[in-house]
Design an enzyme around this catalytic site. Sequence first.
Site, mmCIF file in Angstrom:
data_model
loop_
_atom_site.group_PDB
_atom_site.id
_atom_site.type_symbol
_atom_site.label_atom_id
_atom_site.label_comp_id
_atom_site.label_asym_id
_atom_site.label_seq_id
_atom_site.Cartn_x
_atom_site.Cartn_y
_atom_site.Cartn_z
ATOM 1 N N GLU A 173 41.920 36.548 41.283
ATOM 2 C CA GLU A 173 41.538 37.802 40.780
ATOM 3 C C GLU A 173 42.056 38.510 41.976
ATOM 4 O O GLU A 173 40.951 38.889 42.171
ATOM 5 C CB GLU A 173 40.067 38.011 40.702
ATOM 6 N N TYR A 244 34.801 38.111 30.479
ATOM 7 C CA TYR A 244 33.310 37.877 30.341
ATOM 8 C C TYR A 244 33.030 38.697 29.094
ATOM 9 O O TYR A 244 33.127 40.286 29.715
ATOM 10 C CB TYR A 244 33.033 37.537 31.127
ATOM 11 N N GLU A 291 39.561 31.960 32.593
ATOM 12 C CA GLU A 291 38.231 32.424 32.378
ATOM 13 C C GLU A 291 37.938 33.141 31.368
ATOM 14 O O GLU A 291 38.443 34.207 31.237
ATOM 15 C CB GLU A 291 37.572 33.226 33.812
HETATM 16 O O1 AHR Z 1 33.301 31.983 37.746
HETATM 17 C C1 AHR Z 1 32.462 33.147 38.042
HETATM 18 C C2 AHR Z 1 33.539 33.917 39.194
HETATM 19 O O2 AHR Z 1 34.324 35.227 37.789
HETATM 20 C C3 AHR Z 1 35.200 33.685 39.078
HETATM 21 O O3 AHR Z 1 34.718 33.208 40.883
HETATM 22 C C4 AHR Z 1 35.916 34.373 39.891
HETATM 23 O O4 AHR Z 1 37.267 34.008 39.472
HETATM 24 C C5 AHR Z 1 35.428 35.321 38.230
HETATM 25 O O5 AHR Z 1 35.208 36.602 38.581
#
Ligand code: AHR
Length: 499
Positions: A173, A244, A291
């Site tokens: 990131e 997410y 992720e």
């Molecule tokens: O998974 C938690 C965090 O989310 C990770 O460290 C990061 O890469 C993302 O922002």
Amino acid sequence: MKKSRIIVDKDYQIADIDERLFGSFVEHLGRAVYSGIYEPDHPTADEQGFRQDVIDLVKELHVPIVRYPGGNFVSGYNWTDGIGPKDKRPVRLDYAWKSIETNQVGINEFSDWCRKAGSQVMAAVNMGTGSEQDAGYMIEYCNFPGGTSWSDLRKQHGYDQPHDIKVWCIGNEMDGDWQTCQLDAESYGRKARQTAKILKWVDPSVELVACGSSTTLQKTYPEWDRIVLEHVYNDVEYLSLHRYYENEGNLNDFLASSTDMSEFIKTITSICDYVKAKNRTKKQLMLSFDEWNVWYQKDQKDHGYEIAPTLIEDQYSMLDALVFGSMMCTLVNHSDRVKMACLAQLVNVIAPIMTQKGGGALRQTTFYPFRDVSNLAKGRALQLLTHCDTFESERYGTAKTLQSAASYDEESGEIVLFVVNVDQTEAHQLNVDLRSFGNVEMISRSILRHDDIYAKNTFEEPFKVVPEELAVAAADGGSSFELAIPAMSWNVMKFRCQG
Ligand code: AHR
């Protein structure tokens, strides 16, 4: 009951499902490592201090690859702090999570843990405070057979054979303001390219992942991806995607999350193909969705520097498991370009497995859809024709009430269908039409649902939300099945062709 229909045809194939689509992630963050996978005083700890109860659950999930050691953590991490005698390892501040890192687990121990858990390591190198050469030294230590200072140091540390780590992420990131030593796209692109050259010079057999946008919400998305790719296209095999989702109060938006995830994948695929055309190359770049998860980021709290603090230990509900299941279906449906993915994360930190220090280990609701797809989606992903109604979401537009994916394993003749019904009120009378397969029998059927969509599994009530095996249905006319799919449920159906 609403009437819906899914046509599963063996000629409509998407791609082979790479088992690394069902990877996960262990970061030095909160209690993921310390009192998660590693707790020397735990009653189930093995000779290296790894919790056997956690390893057993990871094996049950079936996780072929695990990203390590971060995450945001990696951008301030000196990998040499985690090698050599444990009593000589430095205790450091971790800027990313404002924690104290004891370095009792490093790359050697983690490689051992992965072997025990039936996984491979996906290593990440530091592109924040770390240099191109630090990355080169790390791969030399891990993968070079011997006869050089770094590879001989590994032998001296008790690892005669190289770890042979096949996948390397070039940073994490790096577009994010929260990242230690964030870079702009041009600077990251240049640094990533030079790092990639060194990594492949040391071990030409490895596959490399460059950092794509850390979320679609970044102002620099999707320009970041184009610029980075224009630097690294010829030097890496994958571009990473991270995303997410959380329920921010609008249920339709939350239930449509996978529609947005799918759009994200399509956009990044287009950018890869744009750069491919621009470079006049035949090389096709693949995606690593390394992720993804449901994560209640709004619930994060500030805290002081501590060793292994309790951080982002989200407890997942039945509702979260539905959105999670639809994200898994999305990954399978894009398996022509998404070859690897990592559920972030594996233990304690936004994880399917939770532990108590000195106590038990728990399966969260999200454990079950992951276990189902990871263990059962084998062979080729199939393109489904789904006839069902839709709903409108403010944020992501129109979404289907039935979200689904299917796999077909020619060798065993097994077809597995995964269906999430995100209809908030109504069951669907689903016709599953498998006509191209000839005579088919249903061999198993399971469902995950709960009357209370906010029900969770806790240490007090660990089996509140668990899958239930249902009676199999008989085929109508050889290959057509009529099934009731309750509102807000995750469904898995396994069929076998009868020749
Ligand atoms: O998974 C938690 C965090 O989310 C990770 O460290 C990061 O890469 C993302 O922002």
